[in-house]
Design a protein around this motif. Structure first.
Motif, short mmCIF file in Angstrom:
data_model
loop_
_atom_site.label_atom_id
_atom_site.label_comp_id
_atom_site.label_asym_id
_atom_site.label_seq_id
_atom_site.Cartn_x
_atom_site.Cartn_y
_atom_site.Cartn_z
N LEU A 1 9.55 5.87 -10.10
CA LEU A 1 10.58 5.82 -9.06
C LEU A 1 10.00 5.89 -7.66
CD1 LEU A 1 13.65 5.93 -8.27
CD2 LEU A 1 13.42 8.43 -8.37
N ASN A 2 8.96 6.71 -7.47
CA ASN A 2 8.52 7.02 -6.12
C ASN A 2 7.76 5.91 -5.41
OD1 ASN A 2 9.81 9.42 -6.04
ND2 ASN A 2 8.01 10.70 -6.36
N ILE B 1 0.83 -1.20 0.00
CA ILE B 1 0.00 0.00 0.00
C ILE B 1 0.87 1.26 0.00
CG2 ILE B 1 -1.59 1.38 1.40
CD1 ILE B 1 -2.95 -0.84 -0.16
N VAL B 2 1.94 1.26 0.81
CA VAL B 2 2.84 2.41 0.83
C VAL B 2 3.51 2.58 -0.53
CG1 VAL B 2 5.02 3.27 1.79
CG2 VAL B 2 3.25 2.38 3.31
N HIS B 3 3.91 1.47 -1.15
CA HIS B 3 4.52 1.51 -2.48
C HIS B 3 3.56 2.13 -3.50
CE1 HIS B 3 7.20 -0.07 -5.71
NE2 HIS B 3 6.07 -0.10 -6.39
N GLU B 4 2.33 1.64 -3.51
CA GLU B 4 1.35 2.14 -4.47
C GLU B 4 0.96 3.59 -4.18
OE1 GLU B 4 0.35 0.55 -7.20
OE2 GLU B 4 1.73 -1.05 -6.65
N TYR B 5 0.98 3.95 -2.91
CA TYR B 5 0.67 5.34 -2.56
C TYR B 5 1.75 6.28 -3.10
CZ TYR B 5 -0.77 9.47 0.05
OH TYR B 5 -1.19 10.73 0.38
N LEU C 1 11.84 -4.71 -0.73
CA LEU C 1 10.87 -4.49 -1.81
C LEU C 1 11.23 -3.25 -2.61
CD1 LEU C 1 8.20 -5.21 -3.21
CD2 LEU C 1 7.01 -3.85 -1.47
N GLY C 2 11.60 -2.18 -1.91
CA GLY C 2 11.94 -0.94 -2.60
C GLY C 2 13.16 -1.08 -3.49
N ILE C 3 14.20 -1.71 -2.98
CA ILE C 3 15.45 -1.85 -3.75
C ILE C 3 15.29 -2.83 -4.91
CG2 ILE C 3 17.87 -2.52 -3.66
CD1 ILE C 3 17.19 0.13 -2.24
N LEU C 4 14.72 -4.01 -4.63
CA LEU C 4 14.60 -5.03 -5.67
C LEU C 4 13.68 -4.58 -6.79
CD1 LEU C 4 14.44 -8.29 -3.51
CD2 LEU C 4 16.37 -7.40 -4.80
N ASN C 5 12.67 -3.79 -6.47
CA ASN C 5 11.73 -3.34 -7.49
C ASN C 5 12.36 -2.35 -8.47
OD1 ASN C 5 8.93 -3.69 -8.34
ND2 ASN C 5 8.73 -1.51 -7.94
N LEU C 6 13.53 -1.83 -8.10
CA LEU C 6 14.23 -0.89 -9.00
C LEU C 6 15.20 -1.60 -9.94
CD1 LEU C 6 15.03 2.13 -6.65
CD2 LEU C 6 13.34 2.01 -8.48
N PHE C 7 15.34 -2.90 -9.79
CA PHE C 7 16.23 -3.62 -10.69
C PHE C 7 15.66 -3.58 -12.11
CE2 PHE C 7 19.73 -5.96 -8.62
CZ PHE C 7 19.58 -5.42 -7.35
N PRO C 8 16.52 -3.41 -13.12
CA PRO C 8 16.06 -3.24 -14.50
C PRO C 8 15.56 -4.55 -15.11
CG PRO C 8 18.46 -3.31 -14.43
CD PRO C 8 17.99 -3.31 -13.00
N ILE C 9 14.49 -5.06 -14.53
CA ILE C 9 13.89 -6.31 -14.99
C ILE C 9 12.51 -5.99 -15.56
CG2 ILE C 9 13.04 -8.59 -14.28
CD1 ILE C 9 15.05 -8.45 -11.96
N PRO C 10 12.19 -6.44 -16.78
CA PRO C 10 10.88 -6.17 -17.36
C PRO C 10 9.75 -6.57 -16.40
CG PRO C 10 12.31 -7.17 -18.99
CD PRO C 10 13.06 -7.22 -17.68
N ALA C 11 8.69 -5.78 -16.39
CA ALA C 11 7.51 -5.95 -15.54
C ALA C 11 7.67 -5.28 -14.18
CB ALA C 11 7.13 -7.41 -15.35
#
Length: 346
Positions: free
Chosen positions: A98-99, A15-19, A282-292
């Protein structure tokens, strides 16, 4: 317990990520179709004055933010001209993507700051005693919580590890130790017998360090520093994994659920620090340049900014779809591994 803990962890982090995506889109004038709490069928929905739909879903796991212009329009939904995500300039799309992760990192910093302020960490820079273990020599010698050990057999000590090591080495030579202890304004000399403990395989006095709490601003500063070091450790570990210096030890939803349960059973503070760690991951891994992932989308935006050309939308969507399929496949494999490990250890 594990299921409840897992639901809380995922709900808070997602929820924080999506916010982060939502609030950035709103500030930059991008149309938002829906912000949902949970997944699955909607059980309660409400539209605000801007026409955006707030929804509460049946399954309380995570949530999502649906932006206009990302090919996720429901039947009957329209895109206000100029306010779709794909109509925005590259820098706006970059910030929106990014945010989500940035808010996860901020959550990690905030939760760790609360932990440092409310609970504190073991004070290894002093010899002040925070706990006396029942039945151990410390209790029998009359040592009390709050006492500060100043010397062991006449040798001055000022830090916990230094004191602990000296107690161990001196008691191996002779179990009878002389401790100089400061108790408030009083200085005491105590004699204590510290024989070898069969359970631990070494001499044990039976004391633990005290906890050191921080003021609000110091807690925030130390939390930011801790988060920075944790991020470097994560990146270093991933680099070593890619280069083959260490074996992969990946945990999926089932493994995280099990760890969440253990963290919740350890108490509120342990659970709080666990959520902080998961949010950072979650924040760091989601920034990895992986499609999707957001990182994959950010990579395309950065390439667009550098090359001044945009990849055809159909091609980009195909790449992200293929990446999503690969990620789901990996998640299924990791989940199977987690379930197998649980059954094998029980």
């Amino acid at each position: 317990m594990s299921v409840i803990a897992f639901v809380i962890v995922i709900a808070v982090c997602v929820i924080v990520h999506e916010y982060g995506h939502y609030i950035t889109a709103k500030i930059l004038g991008v149309q938002v179709h829906e912000f949902a709490f949970g997944m699955g069928p909607a059980i309660l929905q409400r539209r605000d004055k801007s026409g955006m739909l707030w929804s509460w879903r049946l399954l309380p796991v995570g949530g999502f933010c649906r932006l206009a212009g990302m090919n996720e329009e429901d039947e009957g939904e329209s895109i206000i001209s100029g306010r779709g995500f794909n109509e925005q300039s590259a820098w706006k799309r970059f910030l929106i993507l990014l945010n989500g992760s940035a808010f996860n990192v901020l959550l990690a910093v905030l939760l760790m700051a609360i932990y440092l302020w409310g609970h504190g960490v073991l004070d290894m820079d002093s010899t002040r005693i925070g706990e006396i273990m029942p039945g151990f020599p410390s209790e029998q010698a009359g040592i009390q919580v709050g006492d500060e050990i100043q010397s062991v057999n006449g040798q001055t000590v000022s830090k916990w590890r230094e004191m602990s090591e000296l107690i161990r080495t001196e008691s191996i030579k002779n179990p009878s130790l002389t401790l100089e202890v400061k108790r408030g304004e009083e200085n005491l000399t105590l004699t204590v017998n510290v024989p070898n403990n069969e359970e631990y395989g070494r001499p044990m006095l039976g004391i633990s360090p005290s906890y050191m709490r921080f003021g609000v601003f110091q807690a925030l500063r130390n939390s930011a520093s801790y988060t920075y070091r944790m991020t470097l450790m994560m990146l270093r570990g991933l680099a070593e994994l890619v280069m083959g210096y260490q074996e992969a030890d990946v945990t999926g939803p089932v493994g995280i659920a099990s760890m969440s349960g253990h963290a919740l059973r350890s108490g509120l503070w342990g659970f709080l620090s666990f959520i902080s760690i998961i949010a950072l991951n979650l924040g760091i891994l989601n920034l990895f340049p992986i499609p999707a992932l957001d990182g994959g989308r950010i990579l395309f935006v950065l390439l667009e900014m550098i090359l001044r050309r945009r990849l055809p939308e159909k091609v980009e969507n195909w790449i992200h779809t293929a990446g999503f399929v690969v990620l789901i496949s990996l998640m299924i494999l990791v989940t199977f591994k987690d379930v197998y490990n649980i059954f094998m250890t029980h």
